[in-house]
Every structure is written in C-alpha cells, then in structure tokens.
Enzyme design. Sequence first.
Site, PDB file in Angstrom:
ATOM      1  CB  CYS A   1      -0.966   0.004   1.180  1.00 38.65           C
ATOM      2  SG  CYS A   1      -0.168  -0.121   2.795  1.00 38.65           S
TER       3      CYS A   1
ATOM      4  CG  HIS B   1      -4.007   0.543   4.765  1.00 34.34           C
ATOM      5  ND1 HIS B   1      -3.427  -0.251   3.796  1.00 34.34           N
ATOM      6  CD2 HIS B   1      -5.141   1.045   4.197  1.00 34.34           C
ATOM      7  CE1 HIS B   1      -4.178  -0.234   2.704  1.00 34.34           C
ATOM      8  NE2 HIS B   1      -5.211   0.548   2.924  1.00 34.34           N
TER       9      HIS B   1
END
Length: 483
Positions: free
Chosen positions: A113, A431
């Site tokens: 990510c 994330h």
Amino acid sequence: MLTVSVKWQKELLKAVEIDTSQPPYVFKCQLYDLTGVPPERQKIMVKGGLLKDDADWSTVGLKPGQKLMMMGTADEVVKAPEKGPVFMEDLPEEEQVVSLGHSAGLFNLGNTCYMNSTVQCLHSVPELKSALVKYSHSGRNNDVDQTSHMLTVATRDLFGELDKSVKPVAPMQFWMVLRKKYPQFGQLHNGVFMQQDAEECWTQLLYTLSQSLRSPGSSENIDTVKDLFGIELASRIHCQESGEESSETESVYSLKCHISQEVNHLHEGLKHGLKSELEKASPALGRSAIYLKESRINGLPRYLTIQFVRFFWKRESNQKAKILRKVDYPLELDIYDLCSEDLRKQLEGPRQILRDEEGKKLGLKANEKSSSSKDDDVKMTDAEGSSIASGESSVTTSQEGVPSEKEKRLTGIYDLVAVLTHKGRSADSGHYVAWVKQESGKWIEFDDDNPILQREEDIVKLSGGGDWHMAYICMYKARTVSM
C-alpha cells in the site's frame, strides 16, 4: 520460479510462471490479467483442496509442468447503454466509476500500500506523465544505470495502464523493478514482504526519475523533475558563540512540517522546518560548535510537496514511532512569508494580477469594458487550469495582430491536489492510502484496488489526533497567472 499450465473453461493457459517467493495472491493477479477472473472469484484446485491467498507454496507441493484447474467467471465488459439517456445515479456502481472519469486502482501485492499510494499521487501530475510518455525504451543515456532505466520504463507503463484500465491493475512489473533498484523494499519477515515507509518510496522514485528524465543532449539540460518539484532554499548559517556566518543554497524536493507541542497548523510546522541546529567544526574556535541554520525559499516549484515529520526512532521499541498530534492543513496554501526578499519582489506583480482576477470572479465587474484590453493581455490560471498551468508558454495575439508569447508566473499560492495518509502507530506497519483530486474537481480515495468518491470538506479532516488516517505527505499545485 515454477512453470505450470492452467485449465480454465475451454482454455488451456500454457507456461504460466509462478514466483514461489511471493504469496499465491500474486499468482491469482497474474491469472486475472490473463482471464479477467478477479482473484476473489478464482477457485484453483491443488492437492488438499483450494489454493488459499496466503498459502505456503512449499506445502502446496506443485511440480514443474503440472496442470492446475481453475473455476470462476470473468468480469463482463462494460457495454454502452442501448436505451436512451440514463441519469448517473441510476447506473450500476461499476458504470458510475467509469462516468466519474478517474483512473483505476492498484492491487495490493502483499504490504504494498505504501507503493500504491505513492504511485497514485504522482500519477495525478499530468506534466510528469507527459515527460514519461516521451521517454523511450532506447532513450537511456550514459549517465543512467540499467535498473534506473528499467524503473523509469516500468513507471511509464504503469501510468499508461492506470489511464486505460477501468479494472484494478496489478503493478507486478513495477514492484519487481523497484525492489531490484532499491533492495530495502524487498525485505522479508517470516517469508512475507514487510510494510515500508511511503515517504522513502516517494523520495527514491522521484530521485530515479530526476536522473532518467534529464535532457543532457540539449543546451538547456532540462531537468523535468526539478522543474516540477524542486524547491530552491537559501540558508544563513550562524554561530552565536564565535560570530561566524556563512550562506549556502540547496535544492530539495519537499518541505518538512516539524511537529511539536507548539504546532497546530501546517504553516507553523513549515516555519519550524526551515530552522535547525547543527554541530560542526568551528575554524575560529578550533573545536565543534553549535550553528543555527535559517532557510528561506528562493525558488518555487509547480508542485509543492510537504512531508509531515510524524515518525521518529524509538530506542525502547527499536522501531519508528508515530506522532499522532493533530496538525491542520488548508485547501489553499500561501507561502509568501516563507520566501526570501528577492523572491517576494518577483511574486508581487503576479499576486496583484491574481487578486484582480479573483475580484472579478466575485462579481466586481464595474470597469470590465474599460479594462478589456488589459484583460486580453493578462489571464489567470488556477489549479484546475490544465493548459496554462502546465508551465509551458502560451501564445496569444496582441492588439497589433502580431503573435506574442506569454509566460506563466508563479504567485506563491498553491491548491491542494493530493494527500497521502497513514493509519497506524508505526511507519513500518499500518496502512497507506492516497486521496487525489481529479480534473473534474472531485476527490477520489484510492485504497489500493478500491477507488472511493469523497467530499472535499472531508479531505482537510485527515489532520490527525487519533488512530484514523492522517496526512503524511501533501502535494499542492501552483496557482499561476499568464503575463
């Protein structure tokens, strides 16, 4: 690397390579590219049952040349509506995404990510895309090593895929070359690729592109990346103890927003970031001494990148810890007071023109007719103006009918066009997500392969203060005037 064949419906896919150092999910992404069957719909028969996304290849027991059976239906190709006009709200969700006019998402290949969010932010810069399109496979010059050339080509190709595809893209080639060029992004923990720092990925990718996209053959030696993102700093270095003073200039690709108890707003953090203390040898004292370094911006880019310095090394836990403090940032950023005196003088004229034009936009049109000739000579462009804000010269016709070239001038005012956020307590975990403004003015949240429409007023709420997504990198686009 293992080679197998895959039977799907009436097709037999021969010589499909499996990289057993990567999880089966990556193999499923390969099959998605070949068949159009999304990974979540794929049922691949192996010894002991169905192949799981996170299975260990060593326990699956595959052999070279083995034939695998896959079941699953491919995505349907989106067709143009056969009936009359249909309101966008009535369209299926997939067709709404097409109508929004934003690019595709990126599959997460296993803690990637950080890479996906970096790519989505940089992909939003049209001038960078244009420079990459002009870069050819054979365009490598002698100053660029082979892996840098490969990474530049992979970036160009990935940007092209994002523009052409409605479905999510699996950035396997880009990821492979990125790890080859910068091995730190290939670190493994228990056989799984580790999460990495998005700011490090951003910096390394821009550095590579800055080397590749130079034009050493031309007399001007154009540096595309420096022209788009480079910030010129003029610094005064002073030692209070000895009275020594010196000056230096440097070029950087981002400004730092330092976060402390006194910092509540981006502007305050930027001021802190332009001041620092350093210890170095003092010729006058014959020993080390503390110097104060104070910097001012002496040259502005078309795209201003700002990093929120949220991570620091925590010895107790031996990892990068995170500062969760809320720091507000604006949709419109004016950095005039952070500039040097020389640069401020250069900005005064364009800023006055910008104020006049914005006044007219607000309805101040009393002298519009009498000043029409002036209006023909001066036009304003903002972050949404793609043709004039591109940084290229525009050609217009003067009152005498002779073409005259006009130059776009920076104003020191910038508009927010992308935010890269981090959710979690450490740079090497959590994330990363990209929030990117489209040409239509709408904001899209790129959460890996899932683009989500967002409201502009919610973008500035990503300012921290808890465990929700908070801004780590902001990218602003220069508001310019044509003179």
